[in-house]
Scaffold this motif. Structure first.
Motif, mmCIF file in Angstrom:
data_model
loop_
_atom_site.group_PDB
_atom_site.id
_atom_site.type_symbol
_atom_site.label_atom_id
_atom_site.label_comp_id
_atom_site.label_asym_id
_atom_site.label_seq_id
_atom_site.Cartn_x
_atom_site.Cartn_y
_atom_site.Cartn_z
ATOM 1 N N ALA B 59 0.742 -1.162 0.026
ATOM 2 C CA ALA B 59 -0.142 0.068 -0.065
ATOM 3 C C ALA B 59 0.846 1.146 -0.049
ATOM 4 C CB ALA B 59 -0.979 0.060 1.286
ATOM 5 N N ALA B 60 1.939 1.203 0.765
ATOM 6 C CA ALA B 60 2.670 2.615 0.979
ATOM 7 C C ALA B 60 3.516 2.627 -0.505
ATOM 8 C CB ALA B 60 3.774 2.233 2.062
ATOM 9 N N TYR B 61 4.194 1.514 -1.166
ATOM 10 C CA TYR B 61 4.789 2.083 -2.123
ATOM 11 C C TYR B 61 4.024 2.113 -3.554
ATOM 12 C CZ TYR B 61 9.339 2.304 0.412
ATOM 13 O OH TYR B 61 10.246 2.504 0.949
ATOM 14 N N GLY B 62 2.914 1.311 -3.625
ATOM 15 C CA GLY B 62 2.109 1.216 -4.880
ATOM 16 C C GLY B 62 2.942 0.861 -6.109
ATOM 17 N N ASP B 63 2.681 1.957 -6.951
ATOM 18 C CA ASP B 63 3.333 1.643 -8.347
ATOM 19 C C ASP B 63 4.744 1.875 -8.424
ATOM 20 O OD1 ASP B 63 3.127 4.373 -8.667
ATOM 21 O OD2 ASP B 63 1.708 4.632 -10.033
ATOM 22 N N GLN B 64 5.357 2.331 -7.541
ATOM 23 C CA GLN B 64 6.940 2.141 -7.557
ATOM 24 C C GLN B 64 7.380 0.879 -7.335
ATOM 25 O OE1 GLN B 64 8.870 5.078 -4.367
ATOM 26 N NE2 GLN B 64 6.794 5.664 -3.996
ATOM 27 N N LEU B 65 6.510 -0.059 -7.172
ATOM 28 C CA LEU B 65 7.067 -1.604 -7.210
ATOM 29 C C LEU B 65 7.102 -2.063 -8.519
ATOM 30 C CD1 LEU B 65 5.276 -2.568 -3.894
ATOM 31 C CD2 LEU B 65 7.870 -2.252 -4.304
ATOM 32 N N ASP B 66 6.139 -1.358 -9.556
ATOM 33 C CA ASP B 66 6.157 -1.586 -10.856
ATOM 34 C C ASP B 66 7.494 -2.081 -11.453
ATOM 35 O OD1 ASP B 66 3.409 -1.685 -10.649
ATOM 36 O OD2 ASP B 66 3.208 -0.172 -11.902
ATOM 37 N N GLY B 67 8.039 -3.041 -12.120
ATOM 38 C CA GLY B 67 9.009 -3.491 -12.866
ATOM 39 C C GLY B 67 10.078 -4.040 -11.881
ATOM 40 N N LYS B 68 9.865 -3.676 -10.512
ATOM 41 C CA LYS B 68 10.949 -4.382 -9.393
ATOM 42 C C LYS B 68 10.893 -5.837 -9.565
ATOM 43 C CE LYS B 68 12.303 -0.187 -7.519
ATOM 44 N NZ LYS B 68 13.532 0.447 -8.009
ATOM 45 N N ILE B 69 12.266 -6.422 -9.261
ATOM 46 C CA ILE B 69 12.048 -7.755 -8.581
ATOM 47 C C ILE B 69 11.637 -7.781 -7.322
ATOM 48 C CG2 ILE B 69 13.699 -9.835 -8.450
ATOM 49 C CD1 ILE B 69 15.289 -8.684 -10.794
ATOM 50 N N ILE B 70 10.804 -8.153 -7.025
ATOM 51 C CA ILE B 70 10.166 -8.429 -5.426
ATOM 52 C C ILE B 70 10.657 -9.982 -4.891
ATOM 53 C CG2 ILE B 70 8.341 -8.167 -3.609
ATOM 54 C CD1 ILE B 70 8.765 -5.599 -5.600
ATOM 55 N N VAL B 71 11.354 -9.747 -3.892
ATOM 56 C CA VAL B 71 11.821 -11.124 -3.241
ATOM 57 C C VAL B 71 11.016 -11.391 -2.124
ATOM 58 C CG1 VAL B 71 13.571 -12.442 -2.456
ATOM 59 C CG2 VAL B 71 14.008 -10.715 -4.388
ATOM 60 N N ASP B 72 10.242 -12.489 -2.175
ATOM 61 C CA ASP B 72 9.490 -12.830 -0.904
ATOM 62 C C ASP B 72 10.103 -13.632 -0.163
ATOM 63 O OD1 ASP B 72 7.265 -13.505 0.687
ATOM 64 O OD2 ASP B 72 6.565 -14.786 -0.665
ATOM 65 N N ILE B 73 10.324 -13.407 0.958
ATOM 66 C CA ILE B 73 10.945 -14.360 1.894
ATOM 67 C C ILE B 73 10.064 -15.108 2.930
ATOM 68 C CG2 ILE B 73 13.030 -12.960 1.762
ATOM 69 C CD1 ILE B 73 13.057 -12.761 4.849
#
Lengths: 192, 192
Positions: B59-73
């Motif tokens: 919710a806080a970063y929203g579309d700033q996460l688009d295109g990123k590689i998000i690593v879920d641990i």
């Protein structure tokens, strides 16, 4: 002396039977073709057959399985897609078998150990470890003691509901060996 | 040089950041309290927080996460019952995160390696191995290379649907360590 009947005569049947025999257990092998006709000797019955063959074994032996410790070693992989398990999401082959055999004590075991690691009793530098899930503590202890007598480690992995995780682990291990990420004598070694 | 933002400052955040730093990556840590305010530097964003905290980060970063590689641990364990995962049966936390972030490339990684084994880079006598699942091959390769540069092994564990199995493995490993079947520096070691 523990007496074990192993249904199946493949690599896994022989590897598992070898561990029990090394530990001093008496082992009878029942070829799938003799299912129903051959007597089930002993307290432990190992279903060392592919998951689709389990139904016909249950049908053939019926209430002769009551009271037995049934060891389910299957990895119920969909070998057509190699991408999913043909059991209900969140459940397990072992739980399905238990629901069809309410009078038996079903354990999940040996599905996370490749045959080669049961024969060598090593995985890398570590001891091969059989993970056992089930709801009957005495049954788990009997199986663990027979395995440990044969020179292989054994760990109580929790209730039968943990069979879901053991089957996920077995499935993952199969896909990674098939993809040559590690060998069929490698995989996930339990490290203390 | 790979640039990595790690959200979280706990044991796992520090252990993972240490591996990246040892491999020459540039690492920025973002305390959970600064989520949304601190910039997301680099291509890789590691969510090194408990699963319930992920929603507020998205919710806080929203579309700033688009295109990123998000690593879920995460290991989305129900810590009240210690007996189940609070995600839909058959799915995974990683798949849930991907569905909320269709513009990001979500990877599951580091959920099967205890912090201590990332710091020592060993589990028993074997190299610590990070298992990576995801649907973007280039993203997996970038992450694997950054991990391997830091002296830890990495294996492509398949598509994002394999995150279900990785989370089952992580869950099983947590329950067995909590039950003292092995230590928090042990667990499942990938053996070639």
């Amino acid at each position: 002396m523990t007496q074990v009947s192993i249904i199946g005569t493949g690599n896994m049947a022989n590897a598992i039977g070898g561990v029990f025999a090394d530990g001093g257990s008496s082992v009878s092998y029942i070829p799938k073709a003799n299912t129903g006709a051959a007597p089930l000797e002993g307290e432990i019955v190992v279903l060392a057959v592919p998951y689709p063959a389990v139904d016909s074994i249950i049908a053939a032996y019926g209430d002769q399985l009551d009271g037995k410790i049934i060891v389910d070693i299957t990895n119920p992989l969909n070998f057509e897609t190699f991408d999913s398990l043909p059991v209900p999401a969140g459940s397990s082959a072992a739980a399905e078998i238990q629901s069809r055999l309410p009078g038996a004590r079903v354990l999940k075991a040996f599905n996370t150990t490749f045959a080669g690691t049961l024969v060598s009793k090593k995985i890398g530098d570590a001891a091969t470890t059989v993970l056992i899930a089930g709801d009957d503590a005495a049954a788990k202890e009997l199986l663990a003691n027979a395995v440990k007598a044969g020179g292989v480690s054994a760990i109580d992995a929790g209730s039968l509901s943990r069979a879901h995780e053991l089957e996920a682990l077995g499935f993952l291990q199969l896909t990674l060996a098939a993809a040559e990420k590690f060998s069929w004598t490698g995989g996930f070694a339990v490290t203390l």
